[in-house]
Design an enzyme around this catalytic site. Structure first.
Site, PDB file in Angstrom:
ATOM      1  N   SER A  16       0.834  -1.214   0.000  1.00  0.00           N
ATOM      2  CA  SER A  16       0.000   0.000   0.000  1.00  0.00           C
ATOM      3  C   SER A  16       0.870   1.266   0.000  1.00  0.00           C
ATOM      4  CB  SER A  16      -0.970   0.003   1.181  1.00  0.00           C
ATOM      5  OG  SER A  16      -0.323   0.258   2.397  1.00  0.00           O
ATOM      6  N   ARG A  68      22.804 -14.247   4.674  1.00  0.00           N
ATOM      7  CA  ARG A  68      22.187 -12.937   4.498  1.00  0.00           C
ATOM      8  C   ARG A  68      23.039 -12.012   3.620  1.00  0.00           C
ATOM      9  NH1 ARG A  68      18.504 -10.526   7.401  1.00  0.00           N
ATOM     10  NH2 ARG A  68      18.755 -11.919   9.169  1.00  0.00           N
ATOM     11  N   ARG A  94      13.126  -7.157   6.097  1.00  0.00           N
ATOM     12  CA  ARG A  94      14.375  -7.884   6.326  1.00  0.00           C
ATOM     13  C   ARG A  94      15.413  -6.969   6.956  1.00  0.00           C
ATOM     14  NH1 ARG A  94      15.815 -12.584   4.135  1.00  0.00           N
ATOM     15  NH2 ARG A  94      17.958 -11.886   3.885  1.00  0.00           N
ATOM     16  N   ILE A  95      16.244  -7.575   7.799  1.00  0.00           N
ATOM     17  CA  ILE A  95      17.411  -6.876   8.323  1.00  0.00           C
ATOM     18  C   ILE A  95      18.469  -6.887   7.228  1.00  0.00           C
ATOM     19  CG2 ILE A  95      19.259  -7.046  10.031  1.00  0.00           C
ATOM     20  CD1 ILE A  95      17.140  -8.248  11.947  1.00  0.00           C
ATOM     21  N   ASN A 110      13.609   4.399   4.711  1.00  0.00           N
ATOM     22  CA  ASN A 110      12.699   3.338   5.160  1.00  0.00           C
ATOM     23  C   ASN A 110      11.533   3.976   5.894  1.00  0.00           C
ATOM     24  OD1 ASN A 110      11.805   0.672   6.013  1.00  0.00           O
ATOM     25  ND2 ASN A 110      12.648   1.146   8.036  1.00  0.00           N
ATOM     26  N   HIS A 112       8.843   3.268   8.858  1.00  0.00           N
ATOM     27  CA  HIS A 112       8.703   2.368  10.008  1.00  0.00           C
ATOM     28  C   HIS A 112       7.512   2.843  10.838  1.00  0.00           C
ATOM     29  CE1 HIS A 112       9.894  -0.456  13.096  1.00  0.00           C
ATOM     30  NE2 HIS A 112       9.717   0.506  13.985  1.00  0.00           N
ATOM     31  N   SER A 139       7.558   6.850  11.134  1.00  0.00           N
ATOM     32  CA  SER A 139       8.774   7.623  10.869  1.00  0.00           C
ATOM     33  C   SER A 139       9.357   7.210   9.528  1.00  0.00           C
ATOM     34  CB  SER A 139       9.847   7.332  11.938  1.00  0.00           C
ATOM     35  OG  SER A 139       9.350   7.547  13.248  1.00  0.00           O
ATOM     36  N   ASP A 148      16.439   0.087  12.046  1.00  0.00           N
ATOM     37  CA  ASP A 148      15.534   1.206  12.343  1.00  0.00           C
ATOM     38  C   ASP A 148      16.249   2.301  13.149  1.00  0.00           C
ATOM     39  OD1 ASP A 148      13.444  -0.186  11.065  1.00  0.00           O
ATOM     40  OD2 ASP A 148      12.953  -1.248  12.904  1.00  0.00           O
TER      41      ASP A 148
HETATM   42  C1  GAR Z   1       3.757  -0.428   6.701  1.00  0.00           C
HETATM   43  O1  GAR Z   1       2.927  -0.180   7.801  1.00  0.00           O
HETATM   44  C2  GAR Z   1       5.194  -0.053   7.033  1.00  0.00           C
HETATM   45  O2  GAR Z   1       5.299   1.057   7.876  1.00  0.00           O
HETATM   46  C3  GAR Z   1       5.684  -1.300   7.716  1.00  0.00           C
HETATM   47  O3  GAR Z   1       5.125  -2.349   6.985  1.00  0.00           O
HETATM   48  C4  GAR Z   1       3.875  -1.926   6.439  1.00  0.00           C
HETATM   49  C5  GAR Z   1       3.869  -2.241   4.966  1.00  0.00           C
HETATM   50  O4  GAR Z   1       2.607  -2.062   4.436  1.00  0.00           O
HETATM   51  N1  GAR Z   1       7.113  -1.375   7.740  1.00  0.00           N
HETATM   52  C6  GAR Z   1       7.795  -1.981   8.693  1.00  0.00           C
HETATM   53  O5  GAR Z   1       7.280  -2.522   9.635  1.00  0.00           O
HETATM   54  C7  GAR Z   1       9.297  -1.943   8.504  1.00  0.00           C
HETATM   55  N2  GAR Z   1       9.957  -2.365   9.697  1.00  0.00           N
HETATM   56  P1  GAR Z   1       2.395  -1.973   2.871  1.00  0.00           P
HETATM   57  O6  GAR Z   1       2.987  -3.259   2.267  1.00  0.00           O
HETATM   58  O7  GAR Z   1       0.910  -1.929   2.701  1.00  0.00           O
HETATM   59  O8  GAR Z   1       3.085  -0.744   2.368  1.00  0.00           O
END
Ligand code: GAR
Length: 222
Positions: A16, A68, A94-95, A110, A112, A139, A148
């Site tokens: 999304s 990795r 992924r890390i 990124n 988060h 963020s 992060d």
């Molecule tokens: C989002 O909420 C994003 O902030 C989070 O994953 C979701 C992805 O949604 N990211 C993390 O957690 C990264 N550590 P999406 O596939 O609908 O964009």
């Protein structure tokens, strides 16, 4: 090749946030060229979305690499080969290996779902609720080898309402993520935002506190 800034996006899931980036470009608010969407999951919705938008895709399976670092080195080599100048992690779960990502320092952001430095890692909505926080958010930060942990560029905030559960909170936050990420990418793509390892700079001024997303868009904190 177009003269617009060339962007690659990595996503592991439904995509999304990728959709929000594509929509911002369609509206003429994000003048960039998406040259690649990559994933560690062949079934990711983000890949289908990219295909529908005629953006080249890449699906790499981490299980076919010895470790990795080998996966990340191949991934980043392929991203570089796409001609991408900037890289957006939009739900890439992924890390990343520090050596592999080093060439992208200052060129990779990124999103988060927490008000970093709170709640790095997973289950951020649950952890905010469990902590009794009254506020939560998302963020966008520059990516470093620390999970992060890179400098935060901008944040969007939501109030936590009594009775909120994880799903409700995630649902209220997501539309803000969808405004936050394109706005930050726009700053980076137009080179208004830069980071060379010291404090990030916006319009040549050090960005000492994260920008805040409000009705008008991104603002410096009062
Ligand atoms: C989002 O909420 C994003 O902030 C989070 O994953 C979701 C992805 O949604 N990211 C993390 O957690 C990264 N550590 P999406 O596939 O609908 O964009």
């Amino acid at each position: 090749m177009s003269s617009l800034p060339r962007i690659a996006v990595l996503a592991s899931g439904r995509g999304s946030n990728l959709a929000a980036l594509l929509a911002a470009r369609e509206r003429g608010e994000l003048p960039v060229d998406f040259v690649l969407v990559g994933s560690d999951k062949a079934a990711a919705g983000a890949l289908r979305m990219a295909e529908a938008a005629n953006i080249p895709t890449l699906a790499l399976d981490p299980r076919s690499y010895p470790d990795r670092r080998a996966f990340d080195l191949d991934l980043f080599a392929r991203i570089a080969a796409s001609g991408a100048e900037l890289l957006v992690l939009a739900g890439f779960m992924r890390i990343l290996d520090g050596e592999a990502l080093a060439p992208w320092i200052g060129r990779m952001i990124n999103i988060h779902p927490s008000l970093l430095p709170k709640y790095r890692g997973l289950h951020t909505h649950r952890r905010a609720l469990e902590a009794g926080d009254t506020e939560h958010g998302a963020s966008v930060h520059f990516v470093t080898a620390e999970l992060d942990g890179g400098p935060v560029i901008a944040q969007a905030r939501v109030a936590i309402e009594p009775g909120d559960d994880e799903e409700q909170l995630a649902e209220r936050l997501l539309p803000l993520e969808h405004r936050l990420l394109p706005a930050v990418l726009g700053l980076l793509a137009t080179r208004r935002l830069r980071w060379d390892g010291q404090a990030p700079r916006l319009d040549d001024q050090p960005l000492l506190t994260p920008l805040v997303l409000n009705e008008q868009g991104l603002q410096t904190r009062e």
